[in-house]
Design a protein around this motif. Structure first.
Motif, mmCIF file in Angstrom:
data_model
loop_
_atom_site.group_PDB
_atom_site.id
_atom_site.type_symbol
_atom_site.label_atom_id
_atom_site.label_comp_id
_atom_site.label_asym_id
_atom_site.label_seq_id
_atom_site.Cartn_x
_atom_site.Cartn_y
_atom_site.Cartn_z
ATOM 1 N N ASN A 65 -11.825 4.340 -18.318
ATOM 2 C CA ASN A 65 -12.777 5.282 -19.550
ATOM 3 C C ASN A 65 -13.554 6.485 -18.738
ATOM 4 O O ASN A 65 -13.708 6.095 -17.379
ATOM 5 C CB ASN A 65 -13.946 4.327 -20.045
ATOM 6 N N ASN A 66 -13.414 7.802 -19.167
ATOM 7 C CA ASN A 66 -13.889 8.696 -18.413
ATOM 8 C C ASN A 66 -14.818 9.645 -19.122
ATOM 9 O O ASN A 66 -14.399 10.269 -19.989
ATOM 10 C CB ASN A 66 -12.494 9.648 -17.970
ATOM 11 N N ASP A 67 -16.215 9.514 -18.643
ATOM 12 C CA ASP A 67 -17.296 9.855 -19.303
ATOM 13 C C ASP A 67 -17.807 8.974 -20.553
ATOM 14 O O ASP A 67 -16.936 8.467 -21.220
ATOM 15 C CB ASP A 67 -17.037 11.333 -19.860
ATOM 16 N N PRO A 68 -19.100 9.428 -20.878
ATOM 17 C CA PRO A 68 -19.632 8.664 -22.007
ATOM 18 C C PRO A 68 -18.946 8.977 -23.360
ATOM 19 O O PRO A 68 -18.952 8.002 -23.980
ATOM 20 C CB PRO A 68 -21.202 8.948 -22.007
ATOM 21 N N ALA A 69 -18.490 9.940 -23.562
ATOM 22 C CA ALA A 69 -17.935 10.215 -24.726
ATOM 23 C C ALA A 69 -16.794 9.240 -24.971
ATOM 24 O O ALA A 69 -16.181 8.993 -25.963
ATOM 25 C CB ALA A 69 -17.445 11.643 -25.012
#
Ligand code: AMP
Length: 134
Positions: free
Chosen positions: A85-89
């Motif tokens: 997962n890459n960034d909160p989005a």
């Protein structure tokens, strides 16, 4: 402030360790998508995939492969999800590089974790032009 993974690496909080070397640590996720769900965590606290050097990512992928093979052997996993997962989005909760390795079974009822979208007529080509790396 330290991330939860830095605290684990520094020994401030406990974890179930599966493997460790100079570059990464592998632990069991305490809130697994499926029992055996493992995390390959970089020793250096790169906040995201995007900031992480390819050499370290490459090594971590080698380790993820070994975890995958072990899951097939020890848990009789029939497949795995390998995920960053890459960034909160995207759902990233801990800003410290880690690769999820999740054991999967044909009839585990979990399906794919993201809902699918649908291109309108011709739209796939517009996305192809926008994202082309040449
Ligand atoms: P992400 O959402 O990609 O940032 O994933 C973070 C993962 O870390 C989640 O799946 C959490 O369940 C897991 N996690 C959080 N705290 C701990 C902990 N203390 N030990 C093991 N796994 C953890």
């Amino acid at each position: 402030m330290k991330t939860v993974f830095e605290m684990i690496i520094d020994g401030d909080i406990p974890s179930v360790k599966l493997y460790e070397d100079d570059v990464c640590l592998v632990i069991l996720d305490i809130n697994p998508i499926q029992k055996g769900h493992a995390l390959v965590i970089s020793k250096k606290p790169y906040p995201r995939f995007t900031e992480s050097p390819c050499q370290e990512l490459s090594h971590m992928m080698e380790v993820a492969k070994k975890v995958d093979l072990k899951m097939r052997e020890a848990l009789k996993a029939e497949g795995t999800n390998i995920m960053i997962n890459n960034d909160p989005a995207s759902g990233q909760e801990v800003p410290h590089l880690h690769i999820h390795v999740i054991p999967r079974y044909k009839d585990d009822g979990k399906g794919f974790i993201l809902n699918k979208d649908k291109y309108s007529e011709g739209e796939i080509n517009q996305f192809g032009e926008k994202l082309c790396l040449k």
